[in-house]
Design an enzyme around this catalytic site. Structure first.
Site, short mmCIF file in Angstrom:
data_model
loop_
_atom_site.label_atom_id
_atom_site.label_comp_id
_atom_site.label_asym_id
_atom_site.label_seq_id
_atom_site.Cartn_x
_atom_site.Cartn_y
_atom_site.Cartn_z
N HIS A 33 42.15 36.61 34.25
CA HIS A 33 41.97 37.97 33.75
C HIS A 33 43.24 38.36 33.00
CE1 HIS A 33 40.12 41.96 33.66
NE2 HIS A 33 41.34 42.46 33.88
N ASP A 35 45.17 41.26 30.81
CA ASP A 35 45.20 42.69 30.52
C ASP A 35 46.08 43.00 29.32
OD1 ASP A 35 43.61 43.81 32.67
OD2 ASP A 35 45.19 43.11 34.02
N MET A 68 42.84 47.18 26.73
CA MET A 68 43.09 48.61 27.00
C MET A 68 43.88 49.13 25.81
SD MET A 68 43.91 48.17 31.01
CE MET A 68 44.09 46.40 30.82
N MET A 137 36.28 49.95 36.26
CA MET A 137 37.66 50.19 36.67
C MET A 137 37.66 50.93 38.00
SD MET A 137 39.43 48.71 34.46
CE MET A 137 40.93 49.09 35.35
N GLY A 142 46.14 50.76 33.52
CA GLY A 142 47.51 50.89 33.03
C GLY A 142 48.52 50.13 33.87
N GLY A 145 48.68 46.92 41.07
CA GLY A 145 49.18 47.37 42.37
C GLY A 145 48.81 48.79 42.78
N ASP A 175 37.73 45.90 38.83
CA ASP A 175 39.11 45.71 38.38
C ASP A 175 40.03 46.81 38.90
OD1 ASP A 175 41.34 44.87 37.07
OD2 ASP A 175 40.63 45.35 35.05
C1 DX5 Z 1 44.79 47.66 35.47
C2 DX5 Z 1 44.35 46.28 35.05
C3 DX5 Z 1 44.03 45.40 36.19
C4 DX5 Z 1 45.20 45.08 37.06
C5 DX5 Z 1 44.66 44.88 38.45
O1 DX5 Z 1 44.90 48.46 34.37
O2 DX5 Z 1 43.20 46.36 34.24
O3 DX5 Z 1 43.41 44.20 35.76
O4 DX5 Z 1 45.92 43.95 36.66
O5 DX5 Z 1 45.73 44.76 39.29
P1 DX5 Z 1 45.65 44.94 40.86
O6 DX5 Z 1 44.72 43.90 41.37
O7 DX5 Z 1 47.07 44.73 41.26
O8 DX5 Z 1 45.15 46.34 41.13
ZN ZN Z 2 42.04 44.46 33.82
#
Ligand code: DX5
Ligand code: ZN
Length: 215
Positions: A33, A35, A68, A137, A142, A145, A175
């Site tokens: 994945h 981002d 994003m 989402m 953004g 964690g 996600d």
């Molecule tokens: C957030 C991203 C996610 C993020 C998830 O904006 O789209 O893909 O990396 O991270 P965790 O699993 O740490 O919440």
């Molecule tokens: Zn993502």
């Protein structure tokens, strides 16, 4: 059908990116994945094409790229050139979503649509038959964690009902905030792809953590 795991390389160690890519290659993970954040659509900037080039070179599993960014149409063919397997754009960033989906497919990729926590899944109804994946989402996009937003369970159930009603086949990807505590429940209500960044990369043994989520 068994669910897929897509570790988010946003949480990887970029000083040791090749090592972390190899770890995913050797693990039970299904996808990478990826981002991409532009600092405009979301309040953070992640990385861009140089990292895509490294992934293209070293990753041996499909690249699941999550844009994003504003005006994603401008970059669709570039992401295809870097070996993207599935490209997701945000519904909130696409005034002509149907056109964006067609452009992704014409570029030879599978098409996904990501939706923010506040956006109703009803808004997806008229494109569900055209897409390969919905990225729900479960945090505000953004940052890695963050804590999982509980309302997501209700959205997964609703989306899964729509999927069954129309006899469709798209993946339901979750996600944000996926943990060893919530992944089973997510699958139980209809998730088919789990993204995990912090849970995987900040664990003692990322590869074992991936296997645990795959069970
Ligand atoms: C957030 C991203 C996610 C993020 C998830 O904006 O789209 O893909 O990396 O991270 P965790 O699993 O740490 O919440
Ligand atoms: Zn993502």
């Amino acid at each position: 059908m068994t669910h897929k795991i897509a570790p988010s390389i946003l949480s990887a160690d970029f000083a040791n990116l090749q090592r972390d890519i190899e770890m995913i290659n050797q693990s039970e993970a299904d996808w990478f994945h990826v981002d991409i954040m532009d600092g405009v659509f979301v309040p953070n900037i992640s990385f861009g094409f140089p990292v895509m080039a490294s992934l293209q070179k070293h990753a041996k599993k499909p690249l699941d790229v999550h844009l994003m960014i504003v005006e994603p149409d401008r970059y669709i063919t570039r992401f295809a050139d870097y070996g993207t397997h599935l490209l997701s754009v945000h519904i909130e960033a696409c005034p002509h979503l149907h056109r964006s989906i067609q452009a992704i497919k014409q570029a030879g990729m599978k098409a996904g649509v990501a939706i923010n926590p506040h956006t109703s899944i009803q808004q997806l109804e008229d494109v569900l038959g055209d897409i390969d994946l919905v990225c729900l989402m479960s945090v505000n996009p953004g940052f890695g964690g963050q804590s999982f937003i509980q309302n997501t369970y209700r959205k997964i159930e609703k989306l899964n009902n729509m999927k069954r009603q129309h006899n469709l086949n798209f993946e339901i990807e979750i996600d944000g905030g996926v943990t060893l505590q919530n992944y089973k429940q997510l699958i139980a209500v209809g998730a088919t792809v789990l993204v995990a960044g912090n849970t995987v990369f900040n664990s003692e043994n990322p590869s074992v953590t991936i296997s645990s989520i795959k069970q």
